[in-house]
Design an enzyme around this catalytic site. Structure first.
Site, mmCIF file in Angstrom:
data_model
loop_
_atom_site.group_PDB
_atom_site.id
_atom_site.type_symbol
_atom_site.label_atom_id
_atom_site.label_comp_id
_atom_site.label_asym_id
_atom_site.label_seq_id
_atom_site.Cartn_x
_atom_site.Cartn_y
_atom_site.Cartn_z
ATOM 1 C CG ASN A 137 -9.513 -1.505 1.026
ATOM 2 O OD1 ASN A 137 -9.054 -2.588 1.408
ATOM 3 N ND2 ASN A 137 -9.305 -0.281 1.923
ATOM 4 C CD GLU A 138 -10.278 -2.324 5.624
ATOM 5 O OE1 GLU A 138 -10.615 -1.404 6.412
ATOM 6 O OE2 GLU A 138 -9.854 -3.144 5.911
ATOM 7 C CD GLN A 185 0.276 -2.256 4.027
ATOM 8 O OE1 GLN A 185 1.092 -1.525 3.577
ATOM 9 N NE2 GLN A 185 -1.031 -1.494 4.444
ATOM 10 C CG ASN A 204 -8.057 2.554 4.943
ATOM 11 O OD1 ASN A 204 -8.660 1.363 4.677
ATOM 12 N ND2 ASN A 204 -7.550 2.690 6.342
ATOM 13 C CD GLU A 252 -6.336 -4.466 3.927
ATOM 14 O OE1 GLU A 252 -6.055 -4.332 5.066
ATOM 15 O OE2 GLU A 252 -6.564 -3.751 3.115
ATOM 16 C CD GLU A 272 -3.006 1.090 2.367
ATOM 17 O OE1 GLU A 272 -3.062 0.114 2.972
ATOM 18 O OE2 GLU A 272 -3.837 2.285 2.440
ATOM 19 C CE1 TYR A 280 -3.916 -6.008 8.944
ATOM 20 C CE2 TYR A 280 -6.106 -5.210 8.673
ATOM 21 C CZ TYR A 280 -5.029 -5.342 8.076
ATOM 22 O OH TYR A 280 -4.592 -5.031 6.999
#
Ligand code: AHR
Length: 490
Positions: free
Chosen positions: A175-176, A336, A77, A288, A27, A242
């Protein structure tokens, strides 16, 4: 010493392991791209960082050791306020970036990333901006990357030095986008309507693409709603989680929350396929995942998390979880790749392999083929549940065993690899019950340490794998706080 039993049922195949579970994620955030993939001074060369072309050689070489099948990019993000056109061609546009509140120079963009992927030997997995971006911009990006036509964006790519299409197969539909922290949050109804339109249009342009729906955590009504509305149009449903690790037990057991999320998501996919009469499979893309302490290492400070042995065991459990659900989870991206909650960490011209690197590297190298049933009879956690474990207690199994297991048999059927994580603070003697004859032990690979042990630039090899001989003895002793691969010829 505790006595435990491990049972392996080599005839019960859970699923064929797709190597895409060892995928990565890059990212535009903190020092992942600038300072990670390329020197922080990029495009100017740095005196300290040895490069292959424009890329940091140390990071490139390490990524080649894992050969992640896909690497997701450019966020995260970051995706929600990025415009791919700012980062291609000779005229790069620095922009104020609102996800992580930086100025993004855009000197590294689509073509640099795809060149890096080719150098690593991985495939790009691109994430479309469904926040501030619109469909026209998304279609232009797909055309720029994949079209061989004599058309504007394909010709723009050619004018930037790329005659042949990049052929990007995997694309995320946002994404999200559900998050209130997003630059442009949308409701599930708005997202689902948009995702259907985007998927149809993108497939008009390139029918060969694989599309990933933006799911949530796998236990939310967002997931069931968007699956119900969009399942005919997508190939994967994404989930993100996470696991936290404020205590050793949290690090070790919290990935089990993700395991429940996988099971529930699988059911939601099954129900949506049934209701919409979708015959082809739709798989989970866990794009993720990682162990992350967001209070200690906040995003706005670059998430430069230093990982210890407890975290390493957590990552090993995560990988076992994916292997135990090889029938459902086809893609998983460790978030990541470098510097940002990452197993690789750079400082000036040096590269550190953190503790969490080792399970990622070892699993990617040795755990492939068929995932088969494995079960441990051992002591279980007696609580109390705290933090994330307490908040998600309803998603945890009644018993939390201290040995976490997965097992694979390679494609030729000749090698059985047992992956076992011992989260216990004592050695465990195991009686191995394997239902097929063992011809020979190939090797034992073990990474172990004390819970708080870390690798550092002063002591880079404090925690590294140790390879040793393995016999076919039924008794094996697993060190406290260890990740062990037992490899047998069968
Ligand atoms: O990986 C860090 C961030 O975590 C990503 O940008 C976002 O998608 C997730 O919430």
């Amino acid at each position: 010493m505790e006595q435990a039993t491990i049972n392996i049922n080599s005839k019960h195949t859970i699923g064929v392991v797709d190597r895409m579970i060892y995928s990565g994620f890059v990212e535009h955030m903190g020092r992942c791209v600038y300072g990670g993939l390329v020197p922080s001074t990029f495009p100017a060369a740095s005196a300290q960082d040895e490069c292959t072309g424009i890329f940091r050689k140390d990071v490139l070489d390490a990524m080649k050791e894992v050969r992640p099948p896909l690497v997701r990019y450019p966020g995260g993000n970051y995706t929600a306020n990025f415009n791919w056109m700012d980062g291609v061609g000779p005229d790069r546009k620095p922009r104020i970036e609102l996800a992580w509140r930086n100025v993004e120079p855009n000197t590294f963009g689509t073509n640099e990333f795809i060149d890096w992927c080719r150098a690593v030997g991985t495939e790009p997995f691109l994430c479309l901006n469904m926040g501030t971006g619109d469909l026209r911009e998304a279609l232009a990006w797909v055309e720029y990357c994949n079209s061989d036509s004599d058309s504007y964006y394909a010709n723009l790519r050619r004018s930037h030095g790329y005659e042949r299409p990049h052929n990007v197969k995997y694309w995320c539909l946002g994404n999200e986008v559900y998050g209130d922290y997003q630059v442009a949050q949308v409701s599930k109804e708005a997202y689902a309507a948009m995702a259907v339109q985007w998927a149809r249009a993108i497939r008009f342009l390139d029918p060969s693409v694989k599309l990933v729906l933006c799911g949530k955590h796998g236990y939310d009504d967002w997931d069931s709603y968007v699956l119900g509305e969009c399942i005919e149009h997508v190939d994967y449903h994404s989930i993100h989680l996470y696991s936290e690790q404020k205590t050793h037990e949290m690090a070790f057991f919290a990935p089990r929350i993700a395991e429940t999320a996988i099971v529930w998501t699988q059911s939601m996919i099954g129900l949506a396929r049934y209701q919409k009469k979708v015959a082809r499979p739709v798989k989970i893309c866990f794009d993720e995942w990682n162990v992350w302490n967001p209070q200690k290492y906040p995003g706005f400070e670059g998430h430069e998390e230093i990982y210890n042995v407890s975290d390493m065991l957590g990552v090993a459990v995560w990988l076992n979880v994916f292997l135990r659900h090889a029938d459902t989870v086809e893609i998983a991206c460790l978030a990541q790749a470098v510097n940002v909650i990452a197993p690789l960490f750079t400082k000036d011209g040096a590269l550190l392999k953190q503790t969490t690197w080792w399970p990622y590297f070892l699993a990617s190298k040795y755990l492939a083929g068929r995932s088969v049933s494995a079960h441990a009879a051992c002591s279980t956690f007696q609580g109390p549940l705290v933090g994330q474990l307490e908040r998600f207690a309803r998603m945890l199994p009644d018993e939390l065993p201290y040995l976490d297991l997965a097992a694979t048999i390679d494609d030729d059927g000749g090698i059985l690899t047992v992956s076992v994580v011992n989260g216990k603070l004592e050695d465990v003697q195991v009686d191995l019950q394997i239902d097929c004859p063992l011809q020979a032990g190939i090797e034992r690979i073990e990474v172990a340490g004390e819970p708080l042990d870390e690798n550092s630039f002063d002591n880079m090899e404090k925690i590294v794998p140790v390879h040793s001989d393995l016999t076919t003895s039924k008794t094996v002793v697993l060190k406290r706080c260890s990740y062990t691969l037992l490899r047998y010829k069968i």
